[in-house]
Design an enzyme around this catalytic site. Structure first.
Site, PDB file in Angstrom:
ATOM      1  N   MET A 103      39.193  38.385  38.446  1.00 36.22           N
ATOM      2  CA  MET A 103      40.118  38.258  39.573  1.00 36.22           C
ATOM      3  C   MET A 103      41.373  39.085  39.264  1.00 36.22           C
ATOM      4  O   MET A 103      42.218  38.677  38.495  1.00 36.22           O
ATOM      5  CB  MET A 103      40.492  36.789  39.789  1.00 36.22           C
ATOM      6  CG  MET A 103      39.303  35.865  39.952  1.00 36.22           C
ATOM      7  SD  MET A 103      39.803  34.144  40.221  1.00 36.22           S
ATOM      8  CE  MET A 103      40.608  33.772  38.649  1.00 36.22           C
ATOM      9  N   ASP A 104      41.495  40.230  39.895  1.00 33.04           N
ATOM     10  CA  ASP A 104      42.578  41.146  39.558  1.00 33.04           C
ATOM     11  C   ASP A 104      43.337  41.535  40.820  1.00 33.04           C
ATOM     12  O   ASP A 104      42.752  41.632  41.906  1.00 33.04           O
ATOM     13  CB  ASP A 104      42.004  42.398  38.888  1.00 33.04           C
ATOM     14  CG  ASP A 104      43.061  43.227  38.183  1.00 33.04           C
ATOM     15  OD1 ASP A 104      44.154  42.698  37.920  1.00 33.04           O
ATOM     16  OD2 ASP A 104      42.778  44.409  37.890  1.00 33.04           O
ATOM     17  N   GLY A 105      44.642  41.744  40.679  1.00 32.70           N
ATOM     18  CA  GLY A 105      45.434  42.269  41.773  1.00 32.70           C
ATOM     19  C   GLY A 105      46.449  41.316  42.380  1.00 32.70           C
ATOM     20  O   GLY A 105      47.065  41.632  43.399  1.00 32.70           O
TER      21      GLY A 105
END
Length: 329
Positions: A103-105
């Site tokens: 889960m990135d950003g």
């Protein structure tokens, strides 16, 4: 529809704010994050939004942030039945047993909206709830998410405290609800000794509550890294060899895998790895377990990763030819 709710001041789960740059003038009504109210298990989650604390609600990108949140279309708990509900685009026999997600950003999501980073983390938690519901609905056996890496301990104490408080509330009020109502299994993997005592207690309680369940197994990687997992497994094996319980010549891949933290689940090795935000790396996540996983990278930031995007990732997976080094006749 706009919803604005007032919650009692008393709360078992306090979200600590941390200093961030002030948002632009048109976001001038942003207030200091508050704490989450007491939420009973089974309370509809539309009603658990809190103005700038651990809100399980997504901010509407179409309107300036105010003291009210606009509800986006999303899967609700009541829509999940005991039967698998697959979209027409997906084939049941080709579904992955284990989906892992980096889960990135979150930070960029907040920055793009001129908001403090807390809002990105909160929006990510809401989307994690949705992703988990999709996995339950689609009958996916295991969902693993990279929630907090060993490298993330390098961040500021204020941000770490905020994240830990957020995850604790998420587990206490949402994960436990799914355990009770949707047969969810739950595990946390990583170096738990570094986690605050309060979240460790919450984790232990949730893991115990779901250990007899047989539905989707939700695995959160907290204070985790693939290198830590491998070193930890190696120490366990070395200890067994040193005590005479295991012979060095008996060590093989199977013996090693049994000592990895992912051995808590029936399907320890991901079939599909999804990473959001456009980054093209695994960032020290499940280095052993991803040996034959199919990778899917998407430019969307995790808080914007919707059901349609998840279905597209699953559809891409179903079109892959998995040979595991051999040739299919």
């Amino acid at each position: 529809m706009q919803i604005s709710l007032q919650f009692p001041k008393a709360s078992p789960c306090t979200i600590k704010s941390f200093t961030t740059p002030s948002p632009p003038p048109h976001h001038g009504d942003v207030e200091t994050p508050c704490c989450v109210s007491s939420i009973k298990i089974g309370t509809p989650w539309k009603k658990t939004m809190v103005d700038h604390g651990l809100s399980f609600a997504r901010f509407s990108p179409a309107a300036p942030l105010s003291s009210k949140f606009r509800l986006a279309a999303r899967v609700e708990d009541r829509e999940i039945s005991g039967e698998i509900q697959l979209p027409d685009a997906l084939q049941a026999e080709l579904m992955p047993k284990h989906v892992a997600v980096i889960m990135d950003g979150h930070g960029r999501w907040a920055e793009n909206r001129g908001l403090p980073i807390q809002h990105g983390h909160n929006a990510g938690l809401e989307n994690l709830k949705q992703l988990l519901l999709h996995c339950c609905k689609f009958g996916i056996g295991v969902l693993s998410v990279y929630a907090f890496s060993t490298e993330n301990w390098k961040r500021t104490k204020e941000e770490i405290d905020f994240l830990m408080s957020g995850y604790e509330c998420f587990i206490q009020y949402y994960v436990k609800d799914l355990i009770l109502r949707h047969d969810l299994q739950f595990s946390v993997i990583g170096d738990k000794s570094r986690l605050p005592q309060s979240i460790r207690s919450t984790i232990a309680s949730a893991e115990e509550a779901g250990k007899a369940n047989s539905g989707t197994h939700f695995v959160m990687a907290l204070s985790y890294s693939g290198q830590y997992d491998i070193v930890d497994a190696s120490k366990k094996i070395a200890s067994q060899v040193g005590s005479g319980k295991l012979r060095a010549e008996d060590i093989d891949e199977s013996v090693f895998e049994q000592q990895l933290l992912t051995n808590v689940t029936k399907f320890p090795n991901p079939d599909l790895l999804i990473r959001t935000s456009g980054e093209l790396r695994v960032s020290n996540f499940m280095l052993w377990q991803l040996a034959y996983a199919e990778f899917y990278f998407v430019d969307k930031l995790f808080p914007d990763f919707e059901e349609a995007d998840f279905i597209e990732a699953l559809s891409s997976f179903q079109q892959r030819k998995r040979r595991y080094g051999g040739r299919k006749k």
